[in-house]
Design an enzyme around this catalytic site. Structure first.
Site, PDB file in Angstrom:
ATOM      1  N   ARG A 115       0.842  -1.197   0.000  1.00 20.80           N
ATOM      2  CA  ARG A 115       0.000   0.000   0.000  1.00 20.80           C
ATOM      3  C   ARG A 115       0.881   1.253   0.000  1.00 20.80           C
ATOM      4  NH1 ARG A 115      -4.502   0.536   4.040  1.00 20.80           N
ATOM      5  NH2 ARG A 115      -2.889   0.368   5.628  1.00 20.80           N
ATOM      6  N   LYS A 180       4.973 -11.115   9.718  1.00 23.95           N
ATOM      7  CA  LYS A 180       4.185 -11.016   8.482  1.00 23.95           C
ATOM      8  C   LYS A 180       4.554 -12.139   7.520  1.00 23.95           C
ATOM      9  CE  LYS A 180       2.984  -7.360   5.225  1.00 23.95           C
ATOM     10  NZ  LYS A 180       2.879  -5.892   5.144  1.00 23.95           N
ATOM     11  N   ARG A 315      -0.799  -0.163  14.019  1.00 22.68           N
ATOM     12  CA  ARG A 315       0.378  -0.782  14.645  1.00 22.68           C
ATOM     13  C   ARG A 315       0.070  -1.081  16.101  1.00 22.68           C
ATOM     14  NH1 ARG A 315       1.933  -1.158  10.325  1.00 22.68           N
ATOM     15  NH2 ARG A 315       3.823  -0.442   9.294  1.00 22.68           N
TER      16      ARG A 315
HETATM   17  P1  ATP Z   1       0.240  -0.893   6.715  1.00 21.00           P
HETATM   18  O1  ATP Z   1       0.269  -0.289   5.358  1.00 21.00           O
HETATM   19  O2  ATP Z   1      -1.076  -1.494   7.061  1.00 21.00           O
HETATM   20  O3  ATP Z   1       0.762   0.036   7.750  1.00 21.00           O
HETATM   21  P2  ATP Z   1       2.707  -2.323   6.136  1.00 21.00           P
HETATM   22  O4  ATP Z   1       3.639  -1.253   6.611  1.00 21.00           O
HETATM   23  O5  ATP Z   1       3.086  -3.738   6.430  1.00 21.00           O
HETATM   24  O6  ATP Z   1       1.236  -2.157   6.717  1.00 21.00           O
HETATM   25  P3  ATP Z   1       2.005  -2.976   3.409  1.00 21.00           P
HETATM   26  O7  ATP Z   1       1.756  -2.056   2.279  1.00 21.00           O
HETATM   27  O8  ATP Z   1       0.898  -3.812   3.909  1.00 21.00           O
HETATM   28  O9  ATP Z   1       2.579  -2.062   4.598  1.00 21.00           O
HETATM   29  O10 ATP Z   1       3.217  -3.963   3.011  1.00 21.00           O
HETATM   30  C1  ATP Z   1       4.463  -3.458   2.598  1.00 21.00           C
HETATM   31  C2  ATP Z   1       5.482  -3.667   3.714  1.00 21.00           C
HETATM   32  O11 ATP Z   1       5.619  -5.074   4.002  1.00 21.00           O
HETATM   33  C3  ATP Z   1       6.897  -3.248   3.326  1.00 21.00           C
HETATM   34  O12 ATP Z   1       7.090  -1.867   3.600  1.00 21.00           O
HETATM   35  C4  ATP Z   1       7.787  -4.140   4.209  1.00 21.00           C
HETATM   36  O13 ATP Z   1       7.883  -3.623   5.515  1.00 21.00           O
HETATM   37  C5  ATP Z   1       6.976  -5.417   4.290  1.00 21.00           C
HETATM   38  N1  ATP Z   1       7.392  -6.434   3.278  1.00 21.00           N
HETATM   39  C6  ATP Z   1       7.849  -6.258   2.015  1.00 21.00           C
HETATM   40  N2  ATP Z   1       8.065  -7.423   1.413  1.00 21.00           N
HETATM   41  C7  ATP Z   1       7.736  -8.385   2.309  1.00 21.00           C
HETATM   42  C8  ATP Z   1       7.735  -9.802   2.283  1.00 21.00           C
HETATM   43  N3  ATP Z   1       8.108 -10.502   1.203  1.00 21.00           N
HETATM   44  N4  ATP Z   1       7.328 -10.453   3.410  1.00 21.00           N
HETATM   45  C9  ATP Z   1       6.938  -9.777   4.515  1.00 21.00           C
HETATM   46  N5  ATP Z   1       6.901  -8.442   4.584  1.00 21.00           N
HETATM   47  C10 ATP Z   1       7.301  -7.761   3.498  1.00 21.00           C
END
Ligand code: ATP
Length: 319
Positions: A115, A180, A315
């Site tokens: 996102r 995650k 978070r």
């Molecule tokens: P939110 O947007 O809800 O705050 P988030 O920070 O996890 O959650 P997302 O857009 O859901 O953001 O996912 C992207 C994020 O996930 C990246 O910025 C990184 O921190 C993490 N990420 C990237 N690649 C992977 C992966 N292969 N496995 C797990 N996490 C990952």
């Protein structure tokens, strides 16, 4: 991806040692050229070991995706690619031409995304990167809660594999043991005629290479850490698509309310102190699950209210 590079990957996919000379013979190139190609494989996320006297070896065997197998198991149209910018973008570019359920997979994404422009780390051949086209005649309002429902499809998939305690983080992430394991990205094109094209993207970690794992700036896990046995990626893809199509069909027929209890039973932050961020504003409170529309319920000073509007990020609060 050149034919010769694909062939090199197929040769190394068994996870055994192959000498530079033997690889060069099959590919019809010099050992030096092989060494250059190996560097390219490392740059797309593969862990390749070189041992003097033995040659090159992948850190673990690779099982490549097979569109025909996945399509046969899931009864939707499936395309599989070596390299795409992003599987979501690939389907968004031709959304108006697609039929419901049409899915694409890539072994590697050069610009896999989360996102708000965040990056999804997508090393070659290691995980699942997939997108599925769907549409809703009822228009964009009917899409409310959709990314939560996709999380349920992923949780059901992981449960089928034997991973019991999958947790969902509102609105779009899948966790196991607080780390995650998958991310969902739903992108929508709403047409002037009221039709709503949806592209549903999933990145699901299967077997993270060392270097790729270091690029991720939050705690992560993968299926291979959670299971003791190796996994057939094509079967995993089929299993996910089968659950996905089922939840999408039920979502259209019964609405989001059908999924609320199941989502709440997997809620990663239920009754936990959290921080909700929207732009440069933050709210602190206690997460109380979701309501019948999929909105996050947040308790602040004893009052529980649904949180709506904009792209919000949740978070766990530091105590
Ligand atoms: P939110 O947007 O809800 O705050 P988030 O920070 O996890 O959650 P997302 O857009 O859901 O953001 O996912 C992207 C994020 O996930 C990246 O910025 C990184 O921190 C993490 N990420 C990237 N690649 C992977 C992966 N292969 N496995 C797990 N996490 C990952």
């Amino acid at each position: 991806m050149t034919a010769s590079r694909q062939q090199l990957i197929r040769l190394l996919a068994d996870g055994e040692f192959h000498s530079g000379e033997a690889l060069g013979d099959v590919l019809g190139v010099s050992r030096m050229a092989v060494s250059k190609q190996i560097k390219v494989l490392e740059s797309i996320g593969l862990d390749v070991f070189k041992v003097t006297g033995k040659g090159y070896k992948l850190s673990s065997p690779l099982q490549l995706l097979d569109a025909e197998k996945i399509a046969a198991g899931s009864s939707v149209r499936v395309e599989s690619h070596q390299v795409l910018g992003s599987t979501n973008q690939h389907l968004l570019d031709k959304a108006a031409l697609l039929q419901k359920g049409h899915s694409c997979f890539a072994e590697y994404q050069t610009a896999g995304r989360g996102r708000r422009g965040k990056k999804w780390v997508s090393p070659y051949g290691s995980h699942l990167y997939t997108s599925t086209y769907w549409n809703l005649d009822a228009g964009i309002h009917a899409a409310s809660g959709l990314s939560l429902v996709i999380g349920i499809a992923v949780a059901r998939t992981l449960t089928d594999l034997g991973i019991a305690n999958t947790q969902l983080k509102w609105p779009n992430d899948v966790y196991v043991e607080g780390k995650k394991i998958a991310g969902v990205l739903v992108e929508i094109i709403a047409t002037a005629g009221g039709e709503c094209h949806l592209v549903i993207g999933l990145g699901l970690n299967v077997n993270m290479p060392l270097q790729a794992g270091l690029e991720i700036d939050q705690a992560w896990t993968d299926i291979s850490q959670q299971l003791q046995h190796t996994l057939d990626r094509n079967e995993l893809a089929t299993c996910y698509l089968t659950h996905l199509i089922k939840v999408l069909t039920d979502f259209e027929q019964f609405g989001f309310g059908h999924f609320v209890d199941e989502w709440n039973s997997c809620d990663a932050f239920k009754d936990s102190p959290v921080v909700l961020t929207l732009g440069n504003k933050q709210k602190q409170g206690i997460a109380k699950g979701i309501d019948q529309t999929g909105a996050l319920l947040l308790e602040i000073n004893g009052i529980v209210s649904p949180q709506v509007g904009g792209e919000m990020s949740l978070r766990r609060a530091e105590i």
